[in-house]
Write an enzyme that holds these catalytic residues in place. Structure first.
Site, short mmCIF file in Angstrom:
data_model
loop_
_atom_site.label_atom_id
_atom_site.label_comp_id
_atom_site.label_asym_id
_atom_site.label_seq_id
_atom_site.Cartn_x
_atom_site.Cartn_y
_atom_site.Cartn_z
N HIS A 1 -4.02 -9.35 3.39
CA HIS A 1 -5.47 -9.36 3.51
C HIS A 1 -5.90 -10.30 4.63
CE1 HIS A 1 -6.13 -7.98 -0.93
NE2 HIS A 1 -5.98 -6.98 -0.11
N HIS B 1 -2.76 2.72 -6.04
CA HIS B 1 -3.36 1.47 -5.57
C HIS B 1 -3.50 0.46 -6.71
CE1 HIS B 1 -4.92 -0.48 -2.06
NE2 HIS B 1 -6.00 -0.88 -2.69
N TYR C 1 -9.49 -8.59 -5.68
CA TYR C 1 -8.36 -8.01 -6.39
C TYR C 1 -8.12 -8.73 -7.71
CZ TYR C 1 -6.20 -4.78 -3.07
OH TYR C 1 -5.91 -3.70 -2.29
N LYS D 1 -2.45 -2.85 7.85
CA LYS D 1 -3.70 -2.46 8.51
C LYS D 1 -3.92 -3.30 9.76
CE LYS D 1 -6.41 -0.62 4.66
NZ LYS D 1 -7.64 -0.78 3.87
N ARG E 1 0.87 -1.17 0.00
CA ARG E 1 0.00 0.00 0.00
C ARG E 1 0.92 1.23 0.00
NH1 ARG E 1 -2.06 -3.56 4.02
NH2 ARG E 1 -4.17 -4.32 3.53
N ARG F 1 -0.74 -2.00 -6.88
CA ARG F 1 -0.89 -3.12 -5.95
C ARG F 1 -1.84 -4.17 -6.54
NH1 ARG F 1 -1.14 -4.76 -0.32
NH2 ARG F 1 -3.30 -4.86 0.40
#
Length: 307
Positions: free
Chosen positions: A278, A252, A287, A184, A161, A255
């Protein structure tokens, strides 16, 4: 929050603090939760004609929920955003009902509006390479061009990211064969670093006028401060216009491209999930959903009962 009763305001604040502490929600997520739930509580106050204490909030009806959703729609809010707002309200109400001892069925039974999930738009492999090369040409300053190229190479070569790439510190160079990334939710993952990414960062460091201090940002702005995401977004906008690429060619998207190109090369979906960081495989599938044909092709070739 001026239209909300003190008791409701306090309850919302307590819930937000719990989301931050227990679920490690980001500041961005907390701000969105606060806006969404406060907006709902404010609407209920106006709808009912008076500030709603906790007792009144426990009496919310299906009709009240429909009125709020219709009002929100009328404000020009799309299905996706309304679904997000409803999710926040439901989460708050689950917590409030448990704390106050009431039945939240009227709120929890509200149906999430249907929307078509937007599929990511990865770049073609040659377009991704062209983007990396063209980004470097957007600056007359050698070290700035090398910096921008290094950042975009990390986005595509490691699937980072933009916040993760810009979060690297001086202590991280020279880049080893793997990088420890805190993503995250403070989730840690290890990602391999391609020689091309190592070389791009090494070249940037040779040209950069600022020293690589251990606790300082690796990627610097022109005045020496931390490089902002907007700077990379802007340089990619300039590059995509030169290359004739669509507006979806964002940081993004690099990615997305990393994930899709790995899948095209025969990569395992769960391995790609780990590399991207993820929590859910379904997110990784989103994705790479554009490559369903590739998945079916692998299935037909490898499944013992296929054919």
């Amino acid at each position: 929050m001026t239209l909300i009763s003190p008791a409701a305001r306090d309850a919302l604040q307590t819930w937000l603090e719990g989301q931050k502490a227990l679920k490690d929600a980001s500041d961005h997520t907390i701000a969105a939760y606060s806006r969404d739930v406060a907006g709902f509580l404010g609407f209920i106050t106006e709808h009912k004609g008076q500030a709603q204490g906790l007792g009144a909030l426990s009496q919310i009806t299906v009709s009240d929920m429909r009125a709020w959703m219709a009002f929100t729609r009328g404000q020009g809010v799309g299905s996706r955003s309304l679904a997000r707002k409803l999710s926040a309200v439901k989460s708050f109400y689950r917590w409030l009902a448990e704390r106050e001892g009431f039945e939240p069925t009227a709120v929890l039974s509200a149906r999430t509006p249907k929307f078509t999930a937007k599929l990511p738009r990865p770049l073609a492999e040659d377009a991704a390479r062209d983007m990396i090369e063209t980004v470097e040409m957007q600056s007359d300053t050698d070290w700035v061009g090398a910096r921008d190229m290094a950042v975009v190479t990390l986005l595509y070569g490691c699937g980072l990211r933009i916040s993760e790439a810009l979060g690297l510190k001086g202590r991280d160079v020279p880049l080893a064969e793997t990088l420890r990334i805190i993503g995250k939710g403070n989730k840690e993952r290890i990602v391999p670093v391609l020689p091309a990414a190592q070389a791009a960062v090494a070249r940037y460091m040779r040209l950069c006028p600022f020293p690589a201090e251990p606790d300082a940002p690796l990627f610097r702005g022109v005045r020496g401060g931390a490089l902002s995401p907007r700077a990379i977004q802007k340089v990619m906008e300039q590059a995509r216009m030169q290359l004739g690429l669509p507006a979806s060619a964002t940081p993004h998207a690099m990615r997305h491209s990393f994930a899709t190109h790995l899948l095209n090369a025969g990569g395992d979906l769960r391995a790609i999930q780990e590399l991207l960081g993820h929590a859910s495989l379904s997110t990784t599938q989103a994705y790479t959903a554009v490559d369903l044909n590739r998945i079916l092709e692998v299935y037909e070739k490898t499944h013992p009962k296929a054919g």
